[in-house]
Scaffold this active site. Sequence first.
Site, PDB file in Angstrom:
ATOM      1  N   ASN A 187      -7.957   3.897   8.524  1.00 20.52           N
ATOM      2  CA  ASN A 187      -7.372   2.703   9.138  1.00 20.52           C
ATOM      3  C   ASN A 187      -7.474   2.691  10.659  1.00 20.52           C
ATOM      4  OD1 ASN A 187      -5.443   4.833   8.331  1.00 20.52           O
ATOM      5  ND2 ASN A 187      -4.042   3.714   9.650  1.00 20.52           N
ATOM      6  N   GLY A 209       0.809  -1.213   0.000  1.00 16.39           N
ATOM      7  CA  GLY A 209       0.000   0.000   0.000  1.00 16.39           C
ATOM      8  C   GLY A 209       0.845   1.266   0.000  1.00 16.39           C
ATOM      9  N   CYS A 235       1.602   2.074  12.892  1.00 17.95           N
ATOM     10  CA  CYS A 235       2.708   2.916  12.450  1.00 17.95           C
ATOM     11  C   CYS A 235       3.100   3.942  13.507  1.00 17.95           C
ATOM     12  CB  CYS A 235       2.330   3.631  11.171  1.00 17.95           C
ATOM     13  SG  CYS A 235       1.425   2.588  10.062  1.00 17.95           S
TER      14      CYS A 235
HETATM   15  C1  LIG Z   1      -1.783  -0.607   5.986  1.00 13.28           C
HETATM   16  C2  LIG Z   1      -2.108   0.653   5.270  1.00 13.28           C
HETATM   17  C3  LIG Z   1      -1.197   1.235   4.363  1.00 13.28           C
HETATM   18  C4  LIG Z   1       0.185   0.683   4.147  1.00 13.28           C
HETATM   19  O1  LIG Z   1       0.159  -0.508   3.427  1.00 13.28           O
HETATM   20  P1  LIG Z   1       1.491  -1.406   3.411  1.00 13.28           P
HETATM   21  O2  LIG Z   1       1.127  -2.549   2.525  1.00 13.28           O
HETATM   22  O3  LIG Z   1       1.721  -1.828   4.821  1.00 13.28           O
HETATM   23  O4  LIG Z   1       2.574  -0.578   2.858  1.00 13.28           O
HETATM   24  C5  LIG Z   1      -1.578   2.379   3.698  1.00 13.28           C
HETATM   25  N1  LIG Z   1      -2.776   2.930   3.904  1.00 13.28           N
HETATM   26  C6  LIG Z   1      -3.685   2.405   4.747  1.00 13.28           C
HETATM   27  C7  LIG Z   1      -5.007   3.052   4.915  1.00 13.28           C
HETATM   28  C8  LIG Z   1      -3.372   1.255   5.467  1.00 13.28           C
HETATM   29  O5  LIG Z   1      -4.254   0.754   6.314  1.00 13.28           O
END
Ligand SMILES: *Cc1c(COP(=O)(O)O)cnc(C)c1O
Length: 395
Positions: free
Chosen positions: A151, A70, A324
């Site tokens: 998230n 992501g 994070c």
């Molecule tokens: C987990 C998450 C990400 C990051 O994705 P990764 O695959 O861990 O890099 C970005 N945006 C949102 C909304 C997320 O929940």
Amino acid sequence: MIVYADNAATTAMSPAAKKAMIDCMEMTYGNPSSLHTIGQQAAEALADARRTVAQCIGCDESEVYFTSGGSEADNQAIVSAAMLGARKGKKHIISTKFEHHAVLHTLEKLKKQGFEIELLDVYSDGIVVPEDLDKAIRDDTALVTVMYANNEIGTIQPIDEIAAICKKHGVIFHTDAVQAAGHLHIDVKEQGIDMMSIAAHKFHGPKGVGALYARRGIFLSNIIEGGAQEKGKRAGTENLPAIVSMATALKEACDNIDKNSEKLTALRDKLIAGILTVPHSILNGDAVKRLPGNVNVCFEGIEGESLLLMLDMNGIEASSGSACTSGSLDPSHVLLAIGRPHEVAHGSLRLSLCEYNTEEEVDYIISKIPGIVQYLRNMSPVWDELEKGERNHVI
Ligand SMILES: *Cc1c(COP(=O)(O)O)cnc(C)c1O
């Protein structure tokens, strides 16, 4: 009992996704760029996976670019739109105050490079107001990026309306749909989305793989230089086992959205009702327009971190907000954005369920939380002041 309730941080892989990954490692080990038979079998598996992902989100397979997750998809989408904008003299970018750091930190970097970043308010319900966006868009707006679902607090944004406003003004619209893909029905064409990020590990696929959807004709700059993979937009030999596994997981999730959503909504609402029996607790984010598995609450007078440790000792795996920001002493930027005062934002708890969770697990969490919160409050100097009336309750 061990209850995993941190599915917004990451999910366990589904049995089908694991099998797809292992089968691919055993049988389809070639390099998709090789011209021999084994390479071409790999190329076929890659094409199949791309088609599956495209079907799940409603786009053409030529519009799917595989990434490492992501974060990479968010970075590539935002930087691409910014570069295109800069060439046309457009250096204004609109987003929101409660985006994931993959978006916010990319925007901060662009700000240092001379872009003007405008972050919309999300108000107390955790939802963007489309009229605010309509007013904020200018002639020099290069990009609007608004997440599909948050998230931390799980609130679902009015994506269709936001996309329509962007279209009206001729501005590129990107959405970070990492929490939404596989959990909510998405059709990028019907919804008018120009770019969208997804990550496999949020829907029972493997970690370290994701995809960026970019509408045909949208300019993409590449972050990684090298070979001609992904139409030259993302160099590096494809992580085929992970890509194939992601496609399997996404198809499985999308085929079961209604069933899972019904089950999870019932579990979520039971959990919320059970937790809110604790005095001076409050739900964060709209109660209805939220992801089916998301519960996020604040308790007055305690620290989220101590609550997490106590829950972990009782076998309950949760989070204080986003994975994070753990390790940092600042309260969640999302909770501050919806107007929670610092001291309340510190006492946050996120429980994110998936379809593997059971009602017994939810009952277990509900049975544990009031006692743990009371135990921590008994040791809390802040709670003591609240009890003695030396400090006023905020919630
Ligand atoms: C987990 C998450 C990400 C990051 O994705 P990764 O695959 O861990 O890099 C970005 N945006 C949102 C909304 C997320 O929940």
